[in-house]
Scaffold this motif. Structure first.
Motif: not given
Length: 168
Positions: A132-138
């Motif tokens: 989830f947080w990787q997608i938020v950053r991307q």
């Protein structure tokens, strides 16, 4: 007043129940005024994974529009013309995906599968939170990329008074 064109983005993932759904919901929430977000997959699940809903629930205003869809829904004459198609796992990247109408740009944002077979349940929740947080950053990087941010700033300078800040 100028009318700003919204970019159409399609996120692809095999079952369209977690990563692509999360990306669709977040892009719609963070920048829905500039992007139309969609998601699909070659083997859509029966429902959005409950842990994906749990991750999204605190910040997503309209969870009811999220559902797994076949990517074939986006390949016909009547399908919306995408500007960008983003593969979120290896099985849908590159030559495995069908041809989509128009001339969308293709990209890959490969994230680990939080639904990987054999993962113990306690670790599954942590895997969902991590992706989830990787997608938020991307997505944050994507939203602010010059190609998409320039249009927003140009539209804001025409439409918004100088006293209103340009924020997401």
């Amino acid at each position: 007043m100028s009318v700003t064109r919204k970019y159409k983005v399609l996120f692809l993932c095999r079952e369209n129940s977690a990563r692509s759904i999360i990306a669709e919901a977040l892009l719609r929430e963070l920048a829905g005024h500039r992007f139309d977000a969609f998601s699909a997959g070659p083997e859509p699940a029966a429902r959005v994974h409950p842990i994906a809903i749990t991750q999204l629930r605190p910040g997503i205003s309209d969870l009811g529009v999220l559902s797994p869809k076949s990517w074939l829904e986006f390949t016909g004459e009547w399908a919306p013309r995408m500007d960008l198609v983003i593969a979120m796992d290896e099985c849908v990247a590159g030559h495995h995906a069908p041809l989509f109408p128009g001339t969308p740009s293709l990209s890959s944002w490969i994230f680990a599968d939080p639904l990987a077979d054999g993962m113990p349940e306690p670790e599954r929740g942590r895997a969902f939170e991590k992706v989830f947080w990787q997608i938020v950053r991307q997505l944050s990087t994507f939203i602010e990329s010059p190609q998409y941010a320039a249009q927003r700033k140009a539209a804001a300078s025409v439409e918004a008074p100088a006293c209103i800040s340009d924020t997401l």
